[in-house]
Design a protein around this motif. Structure first.
Motif, PDB file in Angstrom:
ATOM      1  N   GLU A  35       0.866  -1.171  -0.020  1.00 26.61           N
ATOM      2  CA  GLU A  35       0.012  -0.023  -0.146  1.00 26.61           C
ATOM      3  C   GLU A  35       0.912   1.333  -0.136  1.00 26.61           C
ATOM      4  O   GLU A  35       1.556   1.422   0.854  1.00 26.61           O
ATOM      5  CB  GLU A  35      -0.884  -0.113   1.087  1.00 26.61           C
ATOM      6  CG  GLU A  35      -2.003  -1.187   1.245  1.00 26.61           C
ATOM      7  CD  GLU A  35      -2.815  -0.908   2.649  1.00 26.61           C
ATOM      8  OE1 GLU A  35      -3.145   0.116   2.552  1.00 26.61           O
ATOM      9  OE2 GLU A  35      -3.305  -2.091   2.789  1.00 26.61           O
ATOM     10  N   GLU A  36       0.754   1.984  -0.930  1.00 23.71           N
ATOM     11  CA  GLU A  36       1.423   3.115  -1.152  1.00 23.71           C
ATOM     12  C   GLU A  36       1.546   4.362  -0.009  1.00 23.71           C
ATOM     13  O   GLU A  36       2.232   4.973   0.053  1.00 23.71           O
ATOM     14  CB  GLU A  36       1.250   4.073  -2.592  1.00 23.71           C
ATOM     15  CG  GLU A  36       1.832   3.313  -3.498  1.00 23.71           C
ATOM     16  CD  GLU A  36       3.268   3.146  -3.711  1.00 23.71           C
ATOM     17  OE1 GLU A  36       3.916   4.079  -3.036  1.00 23.71           O
ATOM     18  OE2 GLU A  36       3.648   2.279  -4.489  1.00 23.71           O
ATOM     19  N   ARG A  37       0.204   4.256   0.697  1.00 17.58           N
ATOM     20  CA  ARG A  37       0.110   5.287   1.866  1.00 17.58           C
ATOM     21  C   ARG A  37       1.246   5.119   2.885  1.00 17.58           C
ATOM     22  O   ARG A  37       1.596   6.098   3.308  1.00 17.58           O
ATOM     23  CB  ARG A  37      -1.289   5.067   2.562  1.00 17.58           C
ATOM     24  CG  ARG A  37      -1.633   3.801   3.032  1.00 17.58           C
ATOM     25  CD  ARG A  37      -2.776   3.589   3.669  1.00 17.58           C
ATOM     26  NE  ARG A  37      -3.367   2.460   4.121  1.00 17.58           N
ATOM     27  CZ  ARG A  37      -3.985   2.122   5.264  1.00 17.58           C
ATOM     28  NH1 ARG A  37      -4.260   3.168   5.945  1.00 17.58           N
ATOM     29  NH2 ARG A  37      -4.038   0.892   5.583  1.00 17.58           N
ATOM     30  N   TYR A  38       1.695   3.712   3.198  1.00 14.20           N
ATOM     31  CA  TYR A  38       2.454   3.535   3.969  1.00 14.20           C
ATOM     32  C   TYR A  38       3.918   4.119   3.463  1.00 14.20           C
ATOM     33  O   TYR A  38       4.704   4.569   4.268  1.00 14.20           O
ATOM     34  CB  TYR A  38       2.692   2.109   4.508  1.00 14.20           C
ATOM     35  CG  TYR A  38       1.457   1.621   5.022  1.00 14.20           C
ATOM     36  CD1 TYR A  38       0.922   2.130   6.216  1.00 14.20           C
ATOM     37  CD2 TYR A  38       0.755   0.497   4.589  1.00 14.20           C
ATOM     38  CE1 TYR A  38      -0.232   1.837   6.782  1.00 14.20           C
ATOM     39  CE2 TYR A  38      -0.554  -0.032   5.454  1.00 14.20           C
ATOM     40  CZ  TYR A  38      -0.657   0.556   6.413  1.00 14.20           C
ATOM     41  OH  TYR A  38      -1.896   0.276   7.145  1.00 14.20           O
ATOM     42  N   MET A  39       4.397   3.969   2.169  1.00 11.38           N
ATOM     43  CA  MET A  39       5.476   4.401   1.597  1.00 11.38           C
ATOM     44  C   MET A  39       5.740   5.955   1.851  1.00 11.38           C
ATOM     45  O   MET A  39       6.687   6.542   2.326  1.00 11.38           O
ATOM     46  CB  MET A  39       5.855   3.759   0.224  1.00 11.38           C
ATOM     47  CG  MET A  39       7.013   4.332  -0.377  1.00 11.38           C
ATOM     48  SD  MET A  39       8.473   4.158   0.461  1.00 11.38           S
ATOM     49  CE  MET A  39       8.996   2.656   0.043  1.00 11.38           C
ATOM     50  N   GLU A  40       4.614   6.457   1.453  1.00  9.52           N
ATOM     51  CA  GLU A  40       4.538   8.087   1.694  1.00  9.52           C
ATOM     52  C   GLU A  40       4.444   8.537   2.855  1.00  9.52           C
ATOM     53  O   GLU A  40       5.106   9.333   3.141  1.00  9.52           O
ATOM     54  CB  GLU A  40       2.875   8.584   0.902  1.00  9.52           C
ATOM     55  CG  GLU A  40       2.954   8.238  -0.625  1.00  9.52           C
ATOM     56  CD  GLU A  40       4.276   8.835  -1.498  1.00  9.52           C
ATOM     57  OE1 GLU A  40       4.657   9.964  -1.112  1.00  9.52           O
ATOM     58  OE2 GLU A  40       4.758   8.050  -2.162  1.00  9.52           O
ATOM     59  N   ALA A  41       4.017   7.618   3.810  1.00 12.22           N
ATOM     60  CA  ALA A  41       4.017   8.035   5.167  1.00 12.22           C
ATOM     61  C   ALA A  41       5.575   8.018   5.617  1.00 12.22           C
ATOM     62  O   ALA A  41       6.029   8.956   6.291  1.00 12.22           O
ATOM     63  CB  ALA A  41       3.235   7.311   6.116  1.00 12.22           C
ATOM     64  N   ALA A  42       6.324   7.006   5.468  1.00 10.26           N
ATOM     65  CA  ALA A  42       7.600   6.917   5.646  1.00 10.26           C
ATOM     66  C   ALA A  42       8.587   7.998   5.191  1.00 10.26           C
ATOM     67  O   ALA A  42       9.488   8.572   5.895  1.00 10.26           O
ATOM     68  CB  ALA A  42       7.945   5.366   5.396  1.00 10.26           C
ATOM     69  N   LYS A  43       8.266   8.156   4.087  1.00 10.10           N
ATOM     70  CA  LYS A  43       9.178   9.283   3.341  1.00 10.10           C
ATOM     71  C   LYS A  43       8.764  10.546   4.028  1.00 10.10           C
ATOM     72  O   LYS A  43       9.920  11.304   4.201  1.00 10.10           O
ATOM     73  CB  LYS A  43       8.767   9.479   1.925  1.00 10.10           C
ATOM     74  CG  LYS A  43       9.376   8.150   0.972  1.00 10.10           C
ATOM     75  CD  LYS A  43       8.559   7.912  -0.378  1.00 10.10           C
ATOM     76  CE  LYS A  43       8.773   9.281  -1.231  1.00 10.10           C
ATOM     77  NZ  LYS A  43       8.252   8.912  -2.381  1.00 10.10           N
ATOM     78  N   ASP A  44       7.584  10.885   4.356  1.00 13.08           N
ATOM     79  CA  ASP A  44       7.310  12.149   4.853  1.00 13.08           C
ATOM     80  C   ASP A  44       7.755  12.279   6.336  1.00 13.08           C
ATOM     81  O   ASP A  44       8.317  13.275   6.514  1.00 13.08           O
ATOM     82  CB  ASP A  44       5.384  12.122   5.030  1.00 13.08           C
ATOM     83  CG  ASP A  44       5.236  13.293   5.363  1.00 13.08           C
ATOM     84  OD1 ASP A  44       5.750  14.530   5.144  1.00 13.08           O
ATOM     85  OD2 ASP A  44       3.795  13.441   6.039  1.00 13.08           O
TER      86      ASP A  44
END
Length: 390
Positions: free
Chosen positions: A322-331
């Motif tokens: 799920e991309e939402r988790y990758m975006e959160a980690a990067k953020d």
């Protein structure tokens, strides 16, 4: 790029900072640096701090293969072996004076666990059989003196008589058992099993996962409980956001190391719920909030919570796609870089930020709990996982 940023953070900030805290006079590493960057060379040295430093430099070596880094791990190991261990009654003390004499002789299960965690990694880095022998001695102490049929006990006197668990108390609660100690015994045994494949350690890991599943995880509230009575009944309404996201990936790591398909399926269901809930309730304004007690949210941004959030969300991404988790980690990693990392020369990370993202000037940069374990591990995990995205 995530990996490049992790390497920069590790090499340019975290490693040199902790290298500079090496105490060449009395051994180990200095135990206190205040917010104004004033070093107290005569401050108490927490044995947890020293174990975590040993773990950090051992894993820095395993990650970077730099012999100079290994020398700092050896320095921490010699201090642990000479001063932190009780040669008469066994086990690791809670803390020492600056010169290595005993300050607090409490034997806490949490502290024994961190020494096992560190010694297992040090053994992996050096193949020093003595370190593994000490790790097993501490394992036997935990299993014979610090357990009952329900789970893991907490605090003891120097000769292992039970005492009040004030070391891991907070929120006005003195608990007979805690999620925190259980988690870090699990973490330590995962590392010990990883380097030994010892079946008796595997059995205890399975036991602890059962405790997490049956007693710690609250299915209805989609969270872990934190403080318990002796029978593992929860005694406070508390949701610790950082611990939930940390637990999720550490349990998944245990499943990976054990390589048990049925267990992995069972536990992934639980860890996926924890990750989803933390994403929904605690991921706010590019960062992770601290905790929620009795419905009241603590909005401080604590250094270790941010570090564990990055790893936890990366783990969730790898598991689910799920991309939402990758975006959160990067953020959150960008938030750490811009806000949590202290830009001052000779410093490292702030302890915590307020809801306006300003550092708490009452908190030191180093003390017995403020260490390179969470932020160093974040860097190691990003590098190890090698999910290199823009």
């Amino acid at each position: 790029m995530l990996v490049d940023e992790a390497k920069r953070m590790l090499n340019d900030k975290i490693l040199p900072f902790w290298e500079n805290l090496k105490d060449d006079t009395y051994g180990g590493f200095y135990g206190w640096l205040d917010y104004e960057l004033k070093l107290n060379k005569e401050a108490v040295k927490g044995c947890i701090l020293n174990s975590r430093i040993l773990w950090f430099f051992s894993n820095a070596y395993l990650t970077l293969k730099d012999e100079e880094v290994l020398s700092y791990a050896k320095h921490a190991y010699e201090f642990l072996k000479k001063y932190c261990l009780d040669s008469e009654f066994g086990g690791v003390y809670w803390s020492l004076n600056y010169d290595g004499t005993v300050f607090d002789s409490t034997k806490h299960t949490y502290n024994q666990a961190f020494a096992i965690y560190a010694l297992s990694s040090y053994y992996d880095a050096t193949k020093d059989e003595e370190a593994l022998k000490i790790a097993y001695e501490l394992y036997e102490i935990i299993e014979t003196k610090c357990t009952d049929e329900v789970g893991y006990l907490e605090a003891f006197t120097y000769d292992f008589k039970p005492e009040e668990n004030d070391k891991l108390s907070e929120n006005g609660v003195i608990a007979e058992k805690t999620m925190n100690t259980l988690l870090h015994v699990f973490e330590a045994y995962t590392e010990l099993y990883r380097v030994t494949n010892d079946e008796k350690v595997s059995e205890r890991l399975h036991f602890m996962m059962d405790v997490f599943e049956k007693n710690v995880f609250n299915e209805e509230l989609r969270r872990q409980e934190v403080f318990f009575d002796k029978n593992m009944n929860s005694i406070i309404d508390l949701h610790s956001y950082g611990h939930d996201i940390e637990t999720a990936w550490l349990i998944d790591r245990g499943c990976e190391v054990l390589n048990d398909a049925e267990l992995t399926k069972r536990m992934h269901r639980i860890t996926s719920i924890l990750e989803d809930q933390i994403y929904k309730v605690a991921y706010v304004d590019h960062s992770l909030l601290n905790e929620c007690e009795k419905g009241e949210v603590n909005r401080m941004r604590v250094w270790w919570v941010q570090a564990e959030a990055v790893v936890g969300f990366l783990n969730a991404y790898e598991k689910s796609g799920e991309e939402r988790y990758m975006e959160a980690a990067k953020d959150i990693l960008a938030y750490i870089k811009d806000n949590v990392v202290d830009p001052r020369e000779g410093s490292e990370w702030y302890w915590q930020l307020d809801d306006n993202h300003q550092p708490d000037t009452d908190k030191p940069i180093v003390e017995p709990w403020k260490c390179p374990y969470h932020n160093g591990r974040m860097c190691f995990e990003i590098i190890r996982r090698n999910i290199d995205v823009a």
